[in-house]
Design an enzyme around this catalytic site. Structure first.
Site, PDB file in Angstrom:
ATOM      1  N   GLU A   1      37.928  40.567  36.926  1.00 22.03           N
ATOM      2  CA  GLU A   1      39.316  40.148  36.731  1.00 22.03           C
ATOM      3  C   GLU A   1      39.888  39.505  37.989  1.00 22.03           C
ATOM      4  O   GLU A   1      40.351  38.369  37.953  1.00 22.03           O
ATOM      5  CB  GLU A   1      40.183  41.343  36.321  1.00 22.03           C
ATOM      6  CG  GLU A   1      41.628  40.994  36.016  1.00 22.03           C
ATOM      7  CD  GLU A   1      41.794  40.264  34.698  1.00 22.03           C
ATOM      8  OE1 GLU A   1      42.817  39.571  34.547  1.00 22.03           O
ATOM      9  OE2 GLU A   1      40.931  40.378  33.818  1.00 22.03           O
TER      10      GLU A   1
ATOM     11  N   ASP B   1      48.072  46.681  46.867  1.00 22.53           N
ATOM     12  CA  ASP B   1      46.980  45.800  47.302  1.00 22.53           C
ATOM     13  C   ASP B   1      46.485  46.138  48.707  1.00 22.53           C
ATOM     14  O   ASP B   1      46.608  45.348  49.647  1.00 22.53           O
ATOM     15  CB  ASP B   1      47.435  44.336  47.251  1.00 22.53           C
ATOM     16  CG  ASP B   1      47.955  43.942  45.881  1.00 22.53           C
ATOM     17  OD1 ASP B   1      47.363  44.378  44.888  1.00 22.53           O
ATOM     18  OD2 ASP B   1      48.964  43.219  45.805  1.00 22.53           O
TER      19      ASP B   1
END
Length: 437
Positions: A197, A23
């Site tokens: 998403e 991330d």
């Protein structure tokens, strides 16, 4: 411990080999890129994440490990899940927005860490969640007029207008309509008609607003939409990074630095890597003439180095383009040090500019055993030997001493391999190094 074979040493992606990272949230500040990441625990079979990490680079290939300046323990109200965050700079402070599980409600919530340094330590800015609706993946964008927006969401996409203090907001959280015109059409799902998403990354370029995000789980690819304003209306523009890379999730981060554009993402490329043991990587790219983003594929080479490294100023041992076998830890005399050094391990530092030549090498080492040696090799881990320094036993892993040795043949610009040799087991710890002209 992540043990890597010597074969991939020429590659520079993934960026970190000592731990699993995920991330990416890059931030440009004061001539450096600061990379904020999550941390997948070794051997994870779920998103087992307890802290966040920071790395930085001035040349996009050699990255300095700054350790973990924020963890779940930073937030007394959080119980688990140190997931994907984002950091921005404003008001002389760095604000790190992160999703964590709220102990009281059991829901995912967004907390805010704050620090006066890009490398922390960070503290809880407000002592409670900033927002809480069970959704994740915060991203903050500050528009040209000074208005800041917090975006987040999975399965929905939310925004709220932040106040200038960056830790409160005006109005209520608002959902961005997830229309197929705005975010593409997903097939095979009755509950999620669009491709959106999670992991929004909103920014502005030449008056156009971009939203780059993870699309269509699972496995995810990276898509993007554009809009004339920060809250829409959004128009779907297509794929940025196709599905690839042995991780069923992905997470974008986009910056401009030193005249180039960079796309950060994660995959499962390290040994033992996968969907729960991910690694951050980066590619350089160029926008198309009409402002659209080209298709970007994952590579092991990564971007080119944009500046050489100066060996005649002190360099942290935890600065590397690639490493094999080692890890990092907090050093007793401040900062970080490289540890868990075994025979044959090495650190690669890319593009070291020796100029007319180095005559000596100095290093800071500590060893609770009998120590070992640092071989200074040029070009590869078995390349030209420019010098060998002996690291003695010092009586403790944090009992430091400074060593020196002569250097011959180190001229011009080379990749430097600090190769460690000695007996069996852990040899010594390594804090910093510097050459003399």
């Amino acid at each position: 411990m992540v043990l890597l074979p010597a074969g991939p040493a020429r590659a520079d992606n993934p960026l970190v080999q000592t731990i699993y990272t995920a991330d990416p949230a890059p931030l440009v500040y004061n001539g450096r890129v600061y990379l904020y990441t999550g941390h997948d625990e070794d051997g994870s079979t779920y998103f087992t994440m307890r802290d966040w990490r920071v790395f930085s680079s001035a040349d996009m290939v050699n990255w300095t490990d700054h350790g973990s300046p924020m963890s779940l323990a930073t937030f007394a109200w959080a119980s688990a899940d140190a997931w994907a965050g984002h950091t921005v700079y404003r008001n002389g402070k760095f604000y790190w927005y992160v999703p964590v599980k709220d102990r009281a409600s059991g829901q995912m919530a967004i907390g805010v860490g704050v620090s006066t340094s890009p490398t922390g330590p960070f503290t809880d800015a407000i002592g409670r969640p900033l927002v809480r609706n069970g959704e994740i993946d915060p991203n903050v964008f500050i528009d040209d007029n000074g208005q800041a927006y917090l975006y987040w969401g999975n399965p929905n996409l939310w925004y709220v207008r932040l106040n200038t203090d960056m830790i409160s907001y005006t109005g209520s959280p608002t959902q961005i309509p997830l229309t197929t015109a705005g975010f593409g059409t997903r097939t095979g799902s009755t509950t999620r008609p669009t491709l959106y998403e999670e992991a929004p990354w909103v920014y502005k370029r030449n008056g156009l607003y971009y939203n780059v995000y993870a699309a269509k789980c699972c496995s995810e690819f990276i898509a993007y939409s554009t809009a004339p304003g920060p809250t829409g209306p959004w128009t779907y523009r297509g794929t940025v990074m196709p599905t690839q890379g042995s991780s069923f999730t992905n997470h974008p981060g986009v910056i401009d630095f030193q005249g180039n554009s960079y796309f950060f993402y994660h995959n499962g490329a390290l040994p033992g890597g996968g969907g729960y043991t991910r690694s951050v990587a980066v590619e350089r790219f160029t926008y198309n003439a009409d402002g659209t983003i080209p298709t970007i594929n994952m590579t092991t080479t990564g971007p080119p180095q944009i500046a050489t490294l100066d060996p005649y100023v002190r360099q942290e041992a935890e600065t590397a383009a690639w490493s094999q076998g080692v890890e990092t830890e907090n050093a007793g005399e401040g900062g970080r040090n490289v540890g868990w050094i075994d025979n044959g391990d090495y650190i690669k530092v890319k593009g070291v500019a020796f100029g007319t030549g180095a005559t000596g090498f100095t290093a800071r080492v500590a060893s609770a055993t009998s120590g070992g040696r640092i071989e200074l090799r040029l070009g590869s881990a078995t390349g030209t030997l420019a010098g060998t320094c002996t690291a003695p036993g010092t009586g403790g892993w944090q009992t430091w001493t400074t060593i020196t040795c002569p250097v011959n043949g180190a001229t011009g610009t080379h990749d430097l391999y600090l190769r460690f040799t000695g007996g069996t087991g852990t040899l010594f710890n390594f804090n910093w190094w510097q050459f003399t002209r």
